[in-house]
Design a protein around this motif. Structure first.
Motif, short mmCIF file in Angstrom:
data_model
loop_
_atom_site.label_atom_id
_atom_site.label_comp_id
_atom_site.label_asym_id
_atom_site.label_seq_id
_atom_site.Cartn_x
_atom_site.Cartn_y
_atom_site.Cartn_z
N TYR A 191 0.80 -1.07 -0.03
CA TYR A 191 0.02 0.12 0.06
C TYR A 191 1.05 1.41 0.12
O TYR A 191 0.79 2.09 -0.66
N PHE A 199 0.65 3.70 -3.11
CA PHE A 199 -0.16 4.71 -3.10
C PHE A 199 0.38 6.01 -2.65
O PHE A 199 0.34 7.13 -2.96
N LEU A 221 -3.40 -1.85 -6.24
CA LEU A 221 -3.31 -0.61 -7.35
C LEU A 221 -4.08 -0.93 -8.72
O LEU A 221 -5.06 -0.02 -8.93
N LEU A 261 -9.73 3.51 0.09
CA LEU A 261 -9.02 3.92 -1.34
C LEU A 261 -10.19 4.70 -2.11
O LEU A 261 -9.83 5.66 -2.84
#
Lengths: 293, 283
Positions: free
Chosen positions: A253, A257, B132, B222
């Motif tokens: 993560y 991100f 992702l 997210l």
């Protein structure tokens, strides 16, 4: 697998599986294959050009001390969580199996933490361990021990382990109690007639008989500690201090991100996929062999 | 119990009560924290006994703008989002799994096993390992900050499909034979016979999936950037962050309590179904 009597082939079964298959293809298979593809690419810092580099991302990870540390740390974290919550649950289940009156009451009182989200478990324990306000640092202070998990990596690790294990006690307790209650009473009685006391019976009869449940719970707890504890770590420590609580999932993560290292994050994703596949295979092979009493 | 040992039984009860207390302690502290005013919650040592501000805090948290200095929506709105997300995930998973299990068990058609394995693979791809690229897909489809984006990517389910397949396999073939003799088509058979027969399994699965949906963290984190779409479980993180500048522990603890209550209530109220669902989905 298939019914002996069934409906003839038509368009209908395709329509029936269509929603599930569509979602699987769009949100599972396609992203997973993208991850595999991206793990073979390197992108420059501005996202202008990408280069196909085969397994360079993996080689880089393999040689990267930080990644190997994260790997080891995740395994330590998982083992600690599994051991702590399973042994606590085992002891409680052993006693709950023994009391005649109230074992269902105890079950009710012990299974509800299952419903608490990991991130909330983290928030609860974070408050208990808050260096200025928390109850536990206050007690530790009386013994001259100074607690600050914002500065001390070991203490931060301890905190996330406690929070993660606390939530999982409910699940382990439920399965241990069910396993113990399915042992035929005659076996226990036979051991008692031979003169074995409660502790002796637990160690030599009950515990070996529930070993399939122990293996099953080991796998489940490992999967839990690897993947579902993200919320605890993200909310409580953000992987810190100085990466002391960064686990593999948190790193995927964070690199993807926050760090925007697409290739590196994708390569880590692929490694995690391989781990999940291995764990699933172990779980399935084991469940095939799961002993029924 | 095998032998009469009153002393040992008392020890067993003491250990169990101690265990229950230990497990309940963090929630007790949270409850106490949610029942004092903000100023009291800034002095160490924090109280161990509830104060009288519980309903005042509840009102402030439930209808107020949440915490000073954090961009969160009122808590009732986030709880509503959580409820919608949990319901959509639970109902969606059950619906599509019922349909695909029905197709796989009751029809013989080309690529049947291919579809079965395709669904099986989803078991090995938890969202955490493909964060992702899945995010990219959802962004490309324009589903960010929507209930669809929150739920649809999570509703494919191998475990639910397997469980229904298992249930259908135990239903005797004579059911289908007699239904066909009476002239029922496949969908009629599905609605009038299969669904009523698997009612308890559906209910048990619903309990588990509701909790699963309510407690989602990484995915909503997210997908939702708009505070109005945030779920209550995710908001806790925002509040903890804000607490480093302006600690309002009474509000944070009340929010945590509100986030825990619905799933805990479901577990305790539907304990039998919960236990059944938990033990069956893991087989």
């Amino acid at each position: 697998m298939l019914k002996r009597v069934h409906f003839p082939a038509s368009l209908l079964p395709y329509l029936l599986v269509a929603p599930q298959v569509f979602i699987t293809l769009v949100f599972f298979i396609w992203p997973a294959s993208q991850a595999v593809y991206q793990s073979l690419l390197v992108q420059d810092a501005f996202g202008l050009s990408t280069e196909f580099v085969w397994f360079e991302n993996f080689e880089y990870l393999w040689g990267n001390q930080q990644y190997r540390d994260t790997f080891g740390r995740t395994i330590f974290f998982s083992v600690a969580v599994a051991f702590l919550s399973m042994s606590f649950a085992l002891i409680l289940a052993g006693f709950a199996d023994r009391v005649i009156r109230g074992s269902t009451v105890y079950r009710t009182l012990l299974i509800w933490p299952y419903a608490v989200a990991p991130v909330l478990a983290g928030a609860l324990w974070l408050f208990m361990f808050n260096p200025t306000l928390g109850i536990i640092p206050f007690i530790l202070d009386a013994f001259g021990r100074d607690w600050n998990h914002y500065l001390n990596g070991g203490e931060a690790m301890f905190l996330v382990i406690i929070a993660a294990a606390w939530k999982q006690v409910a699940y382990n307790f439920l399965f241990y109690l069910a396993a113990m209650q399915s042992i035929p009473r005659s076996i226990i009685e036979a051991a008692a007639i031979d003169g074995a006391g409660p502790v002796r019976r637990f160690v030599t009869v009950i515990f070996p008989l529930i070993s399939p449940t122990t293996f099953f719970l080991l796998v489940v707890n490992a999967v839990y500690a690897f993947f579902e504890t993200f919320g605890i770590i993200h909310a409580v420590t953000q992987g810190g201090p100085a990466n002391a609580t960064t686990t593999l999932v948190y790193k995927v993560y964070n690199d993807g991100f926050i760090g925007l290292d697409l290739g590196g994050s994708a390569a880590q994703s692929v490694i995690l996929m391989i781990l999940v596949i291995a764990m699933t295979v172990v779980q399935f092979r084991f469940i095939e062999k799961r002993v029924q009493y | 119990m095998v032998e009469k040992r009153p002393g040992f039984t008392i020890v067993a009860h003491i250990v169990l009560i101690f265990g229950v207390a230990l497990v309940a302690l963090p929630v007790w502290i949270t409850f106490v924290g949610a029942s004092h005013d903000g100023a009291r919650m800034l002095q160490a040592p924090i109280p161990m006994w509830p104060g009288d501000q519980f309903f005042e805090n509840l009102r402030q948290t439930f209808f107020g703008r949440g915490l000073d200095g954090s961009r969160t929506a009122p808590v009732w709105m986030m709880m509503f989002n959580s409820l919608v997300m949990a319901m959509m995930i639970a109902v969606g998973k059950i619906a599509i799994s019922l349909l695909s299990a029905f197709a796989i068990v009751y029809f013989k058609f080309p690529f049947r096993m291919g579809f079965f394995w395709l669904i099986f693979i989803t078991l090995m791809l938890p969202v955490e390992v493909r964060i992702l690229p899945t995010f990219e897909v959802v962004a490309d489809l324009g589903m960010l900050n929507s209930y669809w984006g929150l739920t649809v990517p999570l509703i494919a389910s191998a475990t639910a499909t397997f469980m229904f397949r298992q249930v259908f396999l135990t239903i005797p073939d004579e059911m289908l034979e007699s239904a066909r003799i009476d002239g029922a088509g496949p969908m009629r058979f599905f609605w009038d016979i299969l669904l009523p027969l698997s009612r308890t399994n559906i209910a048990a699965l619903f309990v588990i999936l509701f909790i699963y949906g309510w407690n989602q963290y990484l995915w909503p984190l997210l997908i939702t950037t708009d505070p109005d779409m945030m779920t209550i479980v995710v908001s806790i993180k925002q509040m903890l962050e804000a607490s480093e500048q302006t600690p309002q522990w009474n509000i944070i603890m009340m929010t945590a309590l509100l986030a825990m209550v619905p799933p805990i209530f479901v577990v305790i109220a539907m304990q039998k179904l919960f236990v059944k669902g938990l033990t069956e989905t893991d087989k």
